[in-house]
Design a protein around this motif. Structure first.
Motif, PDB file in Angstrom:
ATOM      1  N   SER A  69       3.680  21.496  -2.884  1.00 59.91           N
ATOM      2  CA  SER A  69       2.410  20.771  -2.884  1.00 59.91           C
ATOM      3  C   SER A  69       1.390  21.669  -2.210  1.00 59.91           C
ATOM      4  O   SER A  69       1.605  22.123  -1.076  1.00 59.91           O
ATOM      5  N   VAL A  70       0.288  21.971  -2.915  1.00 60.66           N
ATOM      6  CA  VAL A  70      -0.728  22.893  -2.408  1.00 60.66           C
ATOM      7  C   VAL A  70      -2.088  22.224  -2.493  1.00 60.66           C
ATOM      8  O   VAL A  70      -2.443  21.625  -3.518  1.00 60.66           O
ATOM      9  N   ASN A  71      -2.871  22.323  -1.423  1.00 58.23           N
ATOM     10  CA  ASN A  71      -4.218  21.757  -1.393  1.00 58.23           C
ATOM     11  C   ASN A  71      -5.215  22.797  -0.909  1.00 58.23           C
ATOM     12  O   ASN A  71      -4.913  23.584   0.007  1.00 58.23           O
ATOM     13  N   ASN A  72      -6.385  22.808  -1.564  1.00 59.00           N
ATOM     14  CA  ASN A  72      -7.447  23.732  -1.182  1.00 59.00           C
ATOM     15  C   ASN A  72      -8.785  23.193  -1.680  1.00 59.00           C
ATOM     16  O   ASN A  72      -8.858  22.058  -2.179  1.00 59.00           O
ATOM     17  N   GLY A  75      -8.972  21.664  -5.147  1.00 57.24           N
ATOM     18  CA  GLY A  75      -8.182  20.488  -5.478  1.00 57.24           C
ATOM     19  C   GLY A  75      -6.735  20.657  -5.052  1.00 57.24           C
ATOM     20  O   GLY A  75      -6.419  21.445  -4.154  1.00 57.24           O
ATOM     21  N   GLY A  76      -5.836  19.937  -5.695  1.00 55.02           N
ATOM     22  CA  GLY A  76      -4.428  19.984  -5.336  1.00 55.02           C
ATOM     23  C   GLY A  76      -3.546  20.353  -6.515  1.00 55.02           C
ATOM     24  O   GLY A  76      -3.933  20.211  -7.677  1.00 55.02           O
ATOM     25  N   LYS A  77      -2.364  20.841  -6.203  1.00 49.26           N
ATOM     26  CA  LYS A  77      -1.380  21.189  -7.224  1.00 49.26           C
ATOM     27  C   LYS A  77      -0.006  20.825  -6.679  1.00 49.26           C
ATOM     28  O   LYS A  77       0.340  21.141  -5.540  1.00 49.26           O
ATOM     29  N   SER A  78       0.782  20.130  -7.515  1.00 50.14           N
ATOM     30  CA  SER A  78       2.125  19.735  -7.119  1.00 50.14           C
ATOM     31  C   SER A  78       3.075  20.027  -8.273  1.00 50.14           C
ATOM     32  O   SER A  78       2.778  19.685  -9.424  1.00 50.14           O
ATOM     33  N   SER A  94      -5.418  28.039   1.510  1.00 46.33           N
ATOM     34  CA  SER A  94      -4.786  26.777   1.121  1.00 46.33           C
ATOM     35  C   SER A  94      -3.787  26.348   2.181  1.00 46.33           C
ATOM     36  O   SER A  94      -3.397  27.133   3.056  1.00 46.33           O
ATOM     37  N   GLU A  95      -3.374  25.103   2.075  1.00 44.57           N
ATOM     38  CA  GLU A  95      -2.295  24.602   2.914  1.00 44.57           C
ATOM     39  C   GLU A  95      -1.429  23.690   2.065  1.00 44.57           C
ATOM     40  O   GLU A  95      -1.855  23.163   1.038  1.00 44.57           O
ATOM     41  N   GLY A  96      -0.204  23.526   2.497  1.00 44.37           N
ATOM     42  CA  GLY A  96       0.678  22.678   1.717  1.00 44.37           C
ATOM     43  C   GLY A  96       2.082  22.641   2.276  1.00 44.37           C
ATOM     44  O   GLY A  96       2.319  23.001   3.436  1.00 44.37           O
ATOM     45  N   HIS A 144      -8.088  31.178  -6.977  1.00 45.99           N
ATOM     46  CA  HIS A 144      -6.980  30.253  -7.212  1.00 45.99           C
ATOM     47  C   HIS A 144      -6.474  30.393  -8.646  1.00 45.99           C
ATOM     48  O   HIS A 144      -7.253  30.408  -9.598  1.00 45.99           O
TER      49      HIS A 144
END
Length: 321
Positions: A69-72, A75-78, A94-96, A144
């Motif tokens: 799960s990545v957020n920046n 937006g987000g990506k899972s 990013s963080e996740g 990204h």
């Protein structure tokens, strides 16, 4: 799923194997690094990470499951990393989390490529790559990017050879460098081919993509005795022609082309254990005869199964010395 809460900060400088996971971090050369994960997990593990300016990362999942799960600011990506999953990505600033369910084994290879290495490989073909990657030619850093690809047989073979490297010292360093560069060349070729097609393959909508992925799961549940194409299409609510076209668009081959690839990859993994002979492996993976298996193995990997088995035996001998 209950998860642990161990925190592991991951940054471009000094990037290490995530805490709690067995693996190795190898500096191949300036700007090119290799992370090798080979671990057994007795309990669920959740790792938190943060990135600053991030490299271009190629990840090859060979065994086990892991969830990202990545957020920046974009937006987000899972997504799930599963066996046969190959993804190119860059997630700067990013963080996740990376979640690893308890499992027998998780094996994966990640290649981290800094902008200067990427630029040196593609400096005369910048017009052929995806717009998300073109920014590296303008400002020297990656934006990204996330793109799953089909794992080619040659990629799977090279990644497994990295995990099973029998050498030590200088020979090991040279071997890992050669295989990492091989993966990089294979990916760049794949990247340029994908871009040069100009979207000639049919688009696959979200609902059809979900159905096709479900069909893939059904296909692999019993790959020795799979359903027919018509049965598989009926199970996921598609026509057989649409299912085949969708498979080719997503995985680069037809339904039963994909099945054949999976059977061959399973046969190669069985050879690594050396618990069965070639005929037993052929029948165990659903081939009608050892000769049919040998022909398919040669076409797929470029080597006869008997020669590959001999190579594995020689590697073990080197390890025992």
């Amino acid at each position: 799923m209950q998860q642990g809460t161990e925190k592991a900060a991951m940054k471009v400088e000094g990037l290490q194997v995530p805490a709690g996971i067995e693996g190795q971090h190898v500096e191949i050369k300036p700007g090119l690094r290799l992370v090798i994960l080979d671990s057994r997990l007795r309990e669920d593990l959740c790792l938190h990470f943060e990135t600053e300016e991030a490299p271009y990362e190629l990840t090859y999942h060979l065994d086990g499951l892991m969830h990202y799960s990545v957020n920046n600011s974009k937006g987000g990506k899972s997504f799930w990393g599963k066996p046969g999953f190959n993804v190119a990505s860059s997630f700067p600033f990013s963080e996740g989390t990376m979640e690893f369910p308890a499992q027998d084994r998780v094996r994966a290879i990640a290649v981290h490529i800094e902008p200067q290495v990427f630029l040196s490989c593609l400096d005369d073909q910048s017009d052929l790559i995806a717009p998300e990657l073109a920014s590296v030619f303008e400002n020297g850093c990656f934006s990204h990017y996330f793109q799953p690809f089909g794992m080619l047989p040659s990629m799977s073979l090279a990644a497994n050879q990295i995990l099973e490297c029998p050498f030590h010292g200088s020979a090991r360093k040279l071997f890992l460098e050669s295989k990492t560069l091989e993966l990089l060349v294979l990916h760049l070729t794949q990247l340029l081919l994908k871009s040069s097609r100009k979207m000639s393959e049919p688009n696959v909508g979200r609902l059809d993509r979900t159905r096709i992925q479900k069909a893939r799961d059904y296909l692999l549940e019993d790959f020795q005795n799979p359903p027919s194409l018509f049965q598989l299409a009926s199970l996921v609510g598609m026509t057989h022609t649409k299912l085949n076209r969708g498979f080719k668009a997503i995985y680069g081959t037809t339904v039963f082309g994909y099945l054949r690839q999976h059977r061959l990859e399973q046969s190669r993994l069985m050879m690594e254990t050396a618990e069965m002979n070639i005929a037993e492996i052929a029948y165990a993976t659903g081939f009608s005869s050892p000769s049919h298996f040998a022909k398919a193995f040669l076409n797929h990997f470029g080597i006869q199964p008997s020669a590959y088995l001999k190579e594995i035996t020689q590697r073990r001998f080197i390890c025992l010395k």
